[in-house]
Design a protein around this motif. Structure first.
Motif, mmCIF file in Angstrom:
data_model
loop_
_atom_site.group_PDB
_atom_site.id
_atom_site.type_symbol
_atom_site.label_atom_id
_atom_site.label_comp_id
_atom_site.label_asym_id
_atom_site.label_seq_id
_atom_site.Cartn_x
_atom_site.Cartn_y
_atom_site.Cartn_z
ATOM 1 N N PHE A 1 0.836 -1.189 0.000
ATOM 2 C CA PHE A 1 0.000 0.000 0.000
ATOM 3 C C PHE A 1 0.874 1.244 0.000
ATOM 4 C CE2 PHE A 1 -2.709 -3.327 1.760
ATOM 5 C CZ PHE A 1 -3.766 -3.227 0.880
ATOM 6 N N ASP B 1 -5.346 2.006 -13.930
ATOM 7 C CA ASP B 1 -6.336 2.867 -13.288
ATOM 8 C C ASP B 1 -7.702 2.484 -13.852
ATOM 9 O OD1 ASP B 1 -7.593 4.856 -11.843
ATOM 10 O OD2 ASP B 1 -6.656 6.533 -12.907
ATOM 11 N N GLU C 1 1.006 5.749 -0.618
ATOM 12 C CA GLU C 1 0.222 6.952 -0.371
ATOM 13 C C GLU C 1 -0.411 7.514 -1.644
ATOM 14 O OE1 GLU C 1 1.121 11.349 1.393
ATOM 15 O OE2 GLU C 1 2.033 9.637 2.407
ATOM 16 N N GLN D 1 -0.778 -0.488 -4.342
ATOM 17 C CA GLN D 1 -2.168 -0.050 -4.315
ATOM 18 C C GLN D 1 -2.335 1.092 -3.354
ATOM 19 O OE1 GLN D 1 -3.732 -4.216 -3.457
ATOM 20 N NE2 GLN D 1 -5.438 -3.284 -4.558
ATOM 21 N N MET D 2 -3.320 1.943 -3.649
ATOM 22 C CA MET D 2 -3.736 2.981 -2.705
ATOM 23 C C MET D 2 -4.931 2.448 -1.934
ATOM 24 S SD MET D 2 -3.441 6.343 -5.170
ATOM 25 C CE MET D 2 -4.661 7.187 -4.223
ATOM 26 N N LEU D 3 -5.081 2.887 -0.704
ATOM 27 C CA LEU D 3 -6.231 2.468 0.087
ATOM 28 C C LEU D 3 -7.511 3.148 -0.388
ATOM 29 C CD1 LEU D 3 -4.698 2.269 3.642
ATOM 30 C CD2 LEU D 3 -5.361 0.393 2.154
ATOM 31 N N CYS D 4 -7.396 4.346 -0.932
ATOM 32 C CA CYS D 4 -8.549 5.038 -1.508
ATOM 33 C C CYS D 4 -8.072 5.867 -2.688
ATOM 34 C CB CYS D 4 -9.252 5.914 -0.474
ATOM 35 S SG CYS D 4 -8.214 7.185 0.222
ATOM 36 N N GLY D 5 -8.984 6.140 -3.637
ATOM 37 C CA GLY D 5 -8.591 6.815 -4.863
ATOM 38 C C GLY D 5 -8.746 8.275 -4.884
ATOM 39 N N ARG E 1 -13.579 0.871 -11.510
ATOM 40 C CA ARG E 1 -13.901 -0.209 -10.570
ATOM 41 C C ARG E 1 -12.596 -0.940 -10.247
ATOM 42 N NH1 ARG E 1 -19.304 0.042 -10.210
ATOM 43 N NH2 ARG E 1 -20.431 0.525 -12.123
ATOM 44 N N PRO E 2 -12.144 -0.880 -8.991
ATOM 45 C CA PRO E 2 -10.865 -1.490 -8.614
ATOM 46 C C PRO E 2 -10.761 -2.967 -8.961
ATOM 47 C CG PRO E 2 -11.697 -0.113 -6.840
ATOM 48 C CD PRO E 2 -12.781 -0.184 -7.873
ATOM 49 N N ASP F 1 -2.897 9.304 -11.563
ATOM 50 C CA ASP F 1 -4.208 9.058 -12.145
ATOM 51 C C ASP F 1 -4.076 8.943 -13.661
ATOM 52 O OD1 ASP F 1 -5.790 9.106 -9.826
ATOM 53 O OD2 ASP F 1 -5.829 11.294 -9.840
#
Length: 69
Positions: free
Chosen positions: A6, A44, A8, A65-69, A47-48, A12
């Motif tokens: 994970f 990117d 930070e 991976q990021m925890l949130c986009g 839908r993950p 995009d």
């Protein structure tokens, strides 16, 4: 098996303006870069799960991976 790391932030590849053109969330975009140590694939998507499926099919040893986009 792919190790998940994970991070930070990741670049995009999809702009917010593109979401209206894909109401079903089916857009996935990839960028492939050849480096001195191998190949880097950045994915990117709206839908993950779709992005993860594409990258998992490549059997990469590690996936950032990021925890949130």
């Amino acid at each position: 098996m792919t190790d998940h790391v994970f991070v930070e932030a990741l670049p995009d590849l999809i702009d917010a303006e593109e979401y209206a053109d894909h109401p079903h969330g089916d857009l996935v975009r990839l960028r492939i870069t050849v480096t001195g140590s191998g190949v880097q694939i950045l994915g990117d998507g709206m839908r993950p799960a779709a992005v993860e499926a594409v990258l998992a099919a490549m059997d990469a040893p590690e996936m950032e991976q990021m925890l949130c986009g």
